[in-house]
Write an enzyme that holds these catalytic residues in place. Structure first.
Site: not given
Ligand code: FAD
Length: 486
Positions: A116, A273
């Site tokens: 991720e 993010r």
């Protein structure tokens, strides 16, 4: 109110953190009351898609996991909390396996480790593809429901913490209808989830309005790092049902791409993010479009059955269609300030999971560190809580009226003034918001007069290096201040 119910440990919240804390305490011989206000399917834990981060791969190590976590946290993460998380999360994954959770395996039967954004190694374990949270919470909840020392009290909302001799000692619990009741315990563990649903656009269940933070600060505990709200980059942008539905970044780990409205790529899809969310936000401001496009046509959609199912509900097919996505409030890095065993600044009161703040995430949470955090710190808190001394009865003042939930105007104000980009003028408006927690969030955002990670001040865009490793602390009737946490 009648005589209080008595137990050893009272846990408020039945998501991953609360369930696991209850099980650990009960397995050590404590009597536990587990309080929950809403069904399992309305917890953020149940909705978790991506997985749990743990350094389990042959080429990986807790030290590398820690390095990635510290990098994401933008020099604001507390090193000691990061080390604890990264060293202990592999053991907690093994614990879940022993408790019956089946994680996805590769062809050779080894744990399949996903990649991720922000992780330098494949280290995310999944269960059922993107159904990780559902699988874990169902397993833990079945164990809690049948445990001889756990009393499940639901649906009841904790609405007040009362103290005795400076220690948190008693909870007021309210049913939807009927009279409140009191629950006293030697230790109270809050596991009430985050605050993202205080923002207008969110990936979270509606109940994620920070009720544990409000309870704790009303009782006198300090809150930390409230300015750090993580915005998830890829939440569906639709008019109607499923708006805000999160498309996990695991799909970007598997090759999904982001395009602007002209079909051009504009960001590294695997960047942390905050960078991806800000890049999308900038793109939307520049073009005036409501969404950018996520292209997962090159990804094996069968690996993400719950995403495909949610998309099908709104007529989208990920093997054929581009998906309209935009950022939404997603994860509360701040919370009730705690030490590495979940102890808050009020004796006898603990906080774990998303409602707690050890300082682990700093200014930006690394993907999939939060389920790991729920398990690691819930266990540590449970082990400390059972050692707390017995308490006397709480000095109960008359029960106040049930707290007023946050209104739509608060959600709109936080989205507008404490969104992806903030300035002092907008933030000052939050100081007059009718919802007390929104005022504390505004105060923390104002105090951090710099840009860092998820907190982007357009009126003072540089990172102030003198604030490295500093955490904001706010409390009811306490002016915001900074503290350095080791
Ligand atoms: C869509 C989505 C996907 C995610 N994916 C991932 C992922 O892949 N990996 C990852 O690490 N993290 C992920 N996260 C974040 C992660 O799921 C949460 O941080 C974590 O599950 C929080 O768990 P918790 O136990 O602290 O709170 P929750 O799971 O939210 O549970 C809170 C509990 O508290 C109860 N409660 C609240 N207030 C009260 C009250 N006053 N009285 C009584 N009960 C109360 C609620 O009813 C609920 O039972 C995701 C989050 C979302 C929303």
């Amino acid at each position: 109110m009648d005589e209080p119910l008595r137990t050893d440990v009272a846990v408020v919240g039945a998501g991953a953190a609360g369930l696991y804390a209850a099980l650990v305490a009960a397995d050590q011989g404590a009597r536990v009351a587990l309080v929950s206000r809403s069904p399992l399917a309305q917890t953020a834990s149940y909705w978790a898609q991506g997985g749990i981060a743990a350094a389990l791969g042959g080429d990986d190590s807790p030290a590398q996991h820690a390095e990635d976590t510290l990098a994401a946290g933008r020099a604001a993460a507390r090193g000691s909390a990061v080390r604890v998380l990264c060293e202990e999360s592999p053991a907690r994954v093994r614990d879940l396996q022993k408790l019956g959770v089946q994680f996805d395996a590769d062809r050779d039967g080894n744990l399949a480790l996903g990649l991720e954004g922000g992780h330098s190694q494949r280290r995310i374990v999944h269960a059922g593809g993107a159904a990780t949270g559902r699988r874990i919470t169902r397993a833990l909840s079945a164990l809690a429901a049948t445990h001889e020392r756990i009393q499940v009290l639901e649906p009841l909302a904790a609405t007040r913490i009362a103290s005795h001799d400076g220690r948190a000692a008693e909870l007021t619990l309210r049913p939807r209808d009927g009279d409140p009741l009191a629950l006293s315990a030697r230790a109270l563990i809050l596991a009430t989830g985050g605050t993202a649903a205080l923002w207008q656009r969110t990936t979270n269940p509606r109940g994620a309005v920070g009720s544990g933070l409000s309870l704790a600060s009303d009782a006198g505990a300090m809150l930390a790092d409230l300015e750090f709200m993580q915005f998830h980059p890829t939440a569906l942008r639709l008019d109607g049902p499923r708006d805000g539905f999160l498309v996990t970044e695991a799909v970007r780990g598997e090759g999904a791409l982001l395009f602007d409205y002209q079909g051009e790529r504009f960001v590294d899809e695997l960047a942390p993010r905050d960078e991806v969310a800000l890049a999308i936000h900038t793109e939307l401001e520049r073009t005036g479009e409501p969404a950018v496009w996520l292209d997962m046509r090159g990804v094996d959609a069968e690996r993400f059955p719950n995403i495909a199912a949610a998309l099908a509900e709104v007529g989208l097919d990920p093997t054929r269609d581009l998906l309209p996505v935009a950022p939404a409030a997603h994860y509360t890095m701040g919370g009730i300030a705690t030490d590495l065993d979940g102890r808050s600044s009020l004796s006898g009161l603990y906080a774990v999971g998303e409602c707690g703040c050890t300082g682990l995430h700093g200014a930006n949470r690394l993907a999939s560190n939060s389920l790991a955090e729920c398990l690691v710190f819930a266990r540590r808190a449970a082990l400390s809580a059972i050692a707390e001394p017995a308490v006397g009865g709480a000095a109960l003042s008359p029960e106040p009226a049930a707290p007023t939930p946050p209104g739509q105007s608060t959600r709109a104000a936080l989205w507008r003034h404490a969104g992806l980009r903030r300035d002092a003028t907008g933030l000052r408006a939050l100081l007059d918001d009718p919802y007390p927690l929104a005022r504390l969030i505004g105060a923390a955002c104002l105090a951090r007069d710099e840009s860092r990670g998820a907190h982007q001040r357009i009126d003072d865009p540089d990172t102030d290096r003198s604030l490295d490793l500093m955490h904001t602390l706010v409390g009811q009737d306490v002016a915001p201040r900074f503290e350095r946490w080791q």
